[in-house]
Write a protein that holds these residues in place. Sequence first.
Motif, PDB file in Angstrom:
ATOM      1  N   ASP A   1      -8.948 -34.261  23.679  1.00 15.96           N
ATOM      2  CA  ASP A   1      -9.034 -35.683  24.078  1.00 15.96           C
ATOM      3  C   ASP A   1      -7.755 -36.438  23.763  1.00 15.96           C
ATOM      4  O   ASP A   1      -7.750 -37.272  22.875  1.00 15.96           O
ATOM      5  CB  ASP A   1     -10.226 -36.332  23.375  1.00 15.96           C
ATOM      6  N   PRO A   2      -6.638 -36.204  24.448  1.00 17.89           N
ATOM      7  CA  PRO A   2      -6.435 -35.237  25.516  1.00 17.89           C
ATOM      8  C   PRO A   2      -5.841 -33.934  24.981  1.00 17.89           C
ATOM      9  O   PRO A   2      -5.533 -33.829  23.786  1.00 17.89           O
ATOM     10  CB  PRO A   2      -5.395 -35.950  26.384  1.00 17.89           C
ATOM     11  N   PHE A   3      -5.640 -32.980  25.875  1.00 15.15           N
ATOM     12  CA  PHE A   3      -5.015 -31.709  25.515  1.00 15.15           C
ATOM     13  C   PHE A   3      -3.534 -31.960  25.224  1.00 15.15           C
ATOM     14  O   PHE A   3      -2.815 -32.525  26.034  1.00 15.15           O
ATOM     15  CB  PHE A   3      -5.158 -30.713  26.674  1.00 15.15           C
ATOM     16  N   HIS A   4      -3.071 -31.518  24.027  1.00 20.03           N
ATOM     17  CA  HIS A   4      -1.655 -31.720  23.681  1.00 20.03           C
ATOM     18  C   HIS A   4      -1.045 -30.435  23.137  1.00 20.03           C
ATOM     19  O   HIS A   4      -1.720 -29.396  23.065  1.00 20.03           O
ATOM     20  CB  HIS A   4      -1.500 -32.889  22.699  1.00 20.03           C
ATOM     21  N   ASN A   5       0.224 -30.520  22.722  1.00 21.15           N
ATOM     22  CA  ASN A   5       0.943 -29.313  22.282  1.00 21.15           C
ATOM     23  C   ASN A   5       0.305 -28.649  21.064  1.00 21.15           C
ATOM     24  O   ASN A   5       0.437 -27.436  20.879  1.00 21.15           O
ATOM     25  CB  ASN A   5       2.414 -29.649  21.979  1.00 21.15           C
TER      26      ASN A   5
ATOM     27  N   GLN B   1     -10.448 -32.458  34.220  1.00 21.69           N
ATOM     28  CA  GLN B   1      -9.015 -32.610  33.961  1.00 21.69           C
ATOM     29  C   GLN B   1      -8.635 -31.909  32.658  1.00 21.69           C
ATOM     30  O   GLN B   1      -7.600 -31.241  32.574  1.00 21.69           O
ATOM     31  CB  GLN B   1      -8.672 -34.107  33.894  1.00 21.69           C
ATOM     32  N   ARG B   2      -9.495 -32.064  31.655  1.00 19.70           N
ATOM     33  CA  ARG B   2      -9.213 -31.435  30.349  1.00 19.70           C
ATOM     34  C   ARG B   2      -9.342 -29.912  30.442  1.00 19.70           C
ATOM     35  O   ARG B   2      -8.600 -29.170  29.802  1.00 19.70           O
ATOM     36  CB  ARG B   2     -10.118 -32.038  29.278  1.00 19.70           C
ATOM     37  N   THR B   3     -10.265 -29.438  31.265  1.00 18.33           N
ATOM     38  CA  THR B   3     -10.408 -27.994  31.470  1.00 18.33           C
ATOM     39  C   THR B   3      -9.155 -27.405  32.112  1.00 18.33           C
ATOM     40  O   THR B   3      -8.648 -26.354  31.703  1.00 18.33           O
ATOM     41  CB  THR B   3     -11.632 -27.703  32.374  1.00 18.33           C
ATOM     42  N   LYS B   4      -8.664 -28.106  33.121  1.00 16.15           N
ATOM     43  CA  LYS B   4      -7.467 -27.646  33.848  1.00 16.15           C
ATOM     44  C   LYS B   4      -6.277 -27.509  32.884  1.00 16.15           C
ATOM     45  O   LYS B   4      -5.575 -26.498  32.895  1.00 16.15           O
ATOM     46  CB  LYS B   4      -7.138 -28.646  34.960  1.00 16.15           C
ATOM     47  N   ALA B   5      -6.095 -28.531  32.048  1.00 16.38           N
ATOM     48  CA  ALA B   5      -4.990 -28.497  31.087  1.00 16.38           C
ATOM     49  C   ALA B   5      -5.147 -27.315  30.135  1.00 16.38           C
ATOM     50  O   ALA B   5      -4.169 -26.625  29.804  1.00 16.38           O
ATOM     51  CB  ALA B   5      -4.923 -29.811  30.308  1.00 16.38           C
TER      52      ALA B   5
ATOM     53  N   LEU C   1       3.258 -33.332  24.854  1.00 16.09           N
ATOM     54  CA  LEU C   1       2.213 -32.963  25.819  1.00 16.09           C
ATOM     55  C   LEU C   1       2.709 -31.912  26.799  1.00 16.09           C
ATOM     56  O   LEU C   1       3.853 -31.974  27.249  1.00 16.09           O
ATOM     57  CB  LEU C   1       1.806 -34.195  26.636  1.00 16.09           C
ATOM     58  N   PRO C   2       1.841 -30.968  27.166  1.00 16.09           N
ATOM     59  CA  PRO C   2       2.197 -30.100  28.295  1.00 16.09           C
ATOM     60  C   PRO C   2       2.246 -30.934  29.576  1.00 16.09           C
ATOM     61  O   PRO C   2       1.658 -32.012  29.651  1.00 16.09           O
ATOM     62  CB  PRO C   2       1.061 -29.084  28.350  1.00 16.09           C
ATOM     63  N   ASP C   3       2.960 -30.418  30.587  1.00 10.61           N
ATOM     64  CA  ASP C   3       3.179 -31.171  31.828  1.00 10.61           C
ATOM     65  C   ASP C   3       1.875 -31.688  32.435  1.00 10.61           C
ATOM     66  O   ASP C   3       1.783 -32.827  32.876  1.00 10.61           O
ATOM     67  CB  ASP C   3       3.898 -30.297  32.869  1.00 10.61           C
ATOM     68  N   ARG C   4       0.861 -30.823  32.503  1.00  6.78           N
ATOM     69  CA  ARG C   4      -0.401 -31.193  33.140  1.00  6.78           C
ATOM     70  C   ARG C   4      -1.014 -32.429  32.472  1.00  6.78           C
ATOM     71  O   ARG C   4      -1.406 -33.381  33.148  1.00  6.78           O
ATOM     72  CB  ARG C   4      -1.375 -30.007  33.069  1.00  6.78           C
ATOM     73  N   SER C   5      -1.073 -32.429  31.135  1.00  2.47           N
ATOM     74  CA  SER C   5      -1.664 -33.565  30.430  1.00  2.47           C
ATOM     75  C   SER C   5      -0.837 -34.819  30.662  1.00  2.47           C
ATOM     76  O   SER C   5      -1.374 -35.899  30.908  1.00  2.47           O
ATOM     77  CB  SER C   5      -1.744 -33.299  28.927  1.00  2.47           C
ATOM     78  N   TYR C   6       0.491 -34.655  30.575  1.00  7.32           N
ATOM     79  CA  TYR C   6       1.362 -35.808  30.759  1.00  7.32           C
ATOM     80  C   TYR C   6       1.134 -36.430  32.136  1.00  7.32           C
ATOM     81  O   TYR C   6       0.934 -37.639  32.270  1.00  7.32           O
ATOM     82  CB  TYR C   6       2.824 -35.380  30.579  1.00  7.32           C
TER      83      TYR C   6
END
Lengths: 390, 390
Positions: B11-15, B54-58, B224-229
């Motif tokens: 929440d959210p997906f981060h590094n 969205q969180r699954t995708k990341a 953040l990874p690109d997707r989350s950003y």
Amino acid sequence: MKSCGIVAEYDPFHNGHRYHLKKARESSQSDCLVVVMSGNFLQRGEPAILDKWQRTKAALENGADLVVELPFAFAVQSADYFAKGSIQLLQALGCTDLCFGTDADPAPDYSAFAAFYKQNEKKIESKFLELKNNGMNYPQQMATVFRELYPDLDIDFSSPNHILAMSYAKETSKYNEPMRLLPVSRSGSQYHDRSFSKNQEIASATAVRKAVFQNDFDLIKNSLPDRSYADLKQNYLVRWEDHWPFLKYQLLSSSATALKKIYQMTEGLEQRMMSAAKQAGSFQEFIGTVKTKRYTWVRLSRLSAYVLNQITSEEILAVRDKPYIRILGFNAVGQLYLNQQKKIIKYPLISNINKKNQALVKLDIKAGEVYQLASEKIVIQDLTRSPIKN
Amino acid sequence: MKSCGIVAEYDPFHNGHRYHLKKARESSQSDCLVVVMSGNFLQRGEPAILDKWQRTKAALENGADLVVELPFAFAVQSADYFAKGSIQLLQALGCTDLCFGTDADPAPDYSAFAAFYKQNEKKIESKFLELKNNGMNYPQQMATVFRELYPDLDIDFSSPNHILAMSYAKETSKYNEPMRLLPVSRSGSQYHDRSFSKNQEIASATAVRKAVFQNDFDLIKNSLPDRSYADLKQNYLVRWEDHWPFLKYQLLSSSATALKKIYQMTEGLEQRMMSAAKQAGSFQEFIGTVKTKRYTWVRLSRLSAYVLNQITSEEILAVRDKPYIRILGFNAVGQLYLNQQKKIIKYPLISNINKKNQALVKLDIKAGEVYQLASEKIVIQDLTRSPIKN
């Protein structure tokens, strides 16, 4: 002091209403005009365009002497209960006359109808019972019953105002001292007229609402008293779409079991409403989806108002069991009249809400709080409010 | 194929989450990383900043092979039920290892704790029962129980991650084939850290949310990874305040009787909540008013989520009685793993919602529909969705 009763919604108050008040005073020769007015939700199941205080103020400035609230439990109902509740309050307040609008000119003989009703009450009621649950709406039932029992009655049952007028006549005839019936023919506009021309002094409330929501204030300037014009220009104007997100949310988050407990939720309608709510993007679209020949727009709009306010049968019955008179406003004449009648009024008279009377009025308080959610610009409706003094 | 389980909210997906997945693969030497992730509402009773898809995708783009949903009935719970539900699903999916974060470096000996728990289960459970309803929250209860029964245990009970880790250890120890515990020390950020400096590669989710809501995307770009950003920049970001009007409306329109039926609504809290809702202008203000020493922010936030979603005890118990595994997404490895395990998974595996499985998942469907009300930009969450294939 002699008083004449009027049943109204004032959605919004316009010149036709002012004309009606003037005619009521003339024809009844009363000292005091007592208006029983729907609160924040109306007979057709919609929130009022302006709140009950704004509409009260306009009425007091334009001919009314005393305004009391028709409780939600009676206001958001088909003609029979709407009339029952209004007449009950006006009778309790000691009105000797009742002045109401009629679409026909000359007016039909409502007194003859009331007399016929009183003489044949049991026969009529049992005819109505026979028709119950057969899919007819209330006007259709009335037409069927009276075409059979009273073929001479020359009344157009398709007009909502005729139906209301007949319901008033029928209700007051049940009392030991019925009110004298004073129909006023509407001049200039029919109830359902949606259009009118500029400079027209009398327009229907429907036409006024339409112009207002199209922001065409020029068109209606001459049809409104100053107060209504200013209020409509300055204040937030409420419509069903403002409450639609809340209705949708309620239908999405409630269980079918909970929805079945809502007043008048019958015959699997909760399933139709739940599934329509998922798809619909607006209240218009929602009702359009749920609507059938049997379930009219107005019936579904009222049912939606019950869902929105989470109203159970018990809450409606509680008000029928313990009626009360909530005073919204008065002028010097209205105040004098109230003081004179106080001792003989058999229901609690409520000016300010306090711990003692709060339980009686709680459905109206709830409806006011829900109404207020339409916009932050709407001020508190009940808990801290006092009657308007004009 | 060997698999390692992970419990997450992203929440959210981060590094930090990416680092955790990398460490999980290394330390477990697994072929497949299985993530059980909270859906649209989270353990602390808040809606997720981005939806579950969205969180699954990341997660799938950054190391996870299979993502399944932790049902609302387990996700929006204190540590005990949150852990019980997550571990139940990971055990059912056949994971042999469990990798989780810990705030301590080196990590405490969770395996010793789990062993102690298993040996003394009855004694421990009866101690917990003694403390029930005495006003302590779950961490305080844990501290009290273990300080008495296991004084050598060197664990900081004030850290939510320690509490969760111990709950995982405790839960898996109850199974015939418990998972191997693989704690990963968090590097770079503590759970509650709200601030971090630019270019910091690992930040807490709390700090990321704070920066995002302040529109300070520069600060978090490197964390953040690109997707989350991209998702955080492009999509609607949900917070409690979006649902506040609906919660307020629910508390205004519900009866006390109806509110008492809400899961975990106890001891007159419904009255406190109803009266606070009338005054409060925001969710923050609302919880601030209801909060006491006994009723923590998180407990009230969870209770608010139950009210918002109109969740009764029966609905929670129904999920406990009939668990299911909702698949949110997978890659080729995850798909292979699912095919291999299919026959031995004892709970229904749900990829698409259909008439047959709809009843099982209905609480999650409802929560998804309520979540969606936060913004028109949020797309449908359940009924027509298929797992994400990466």
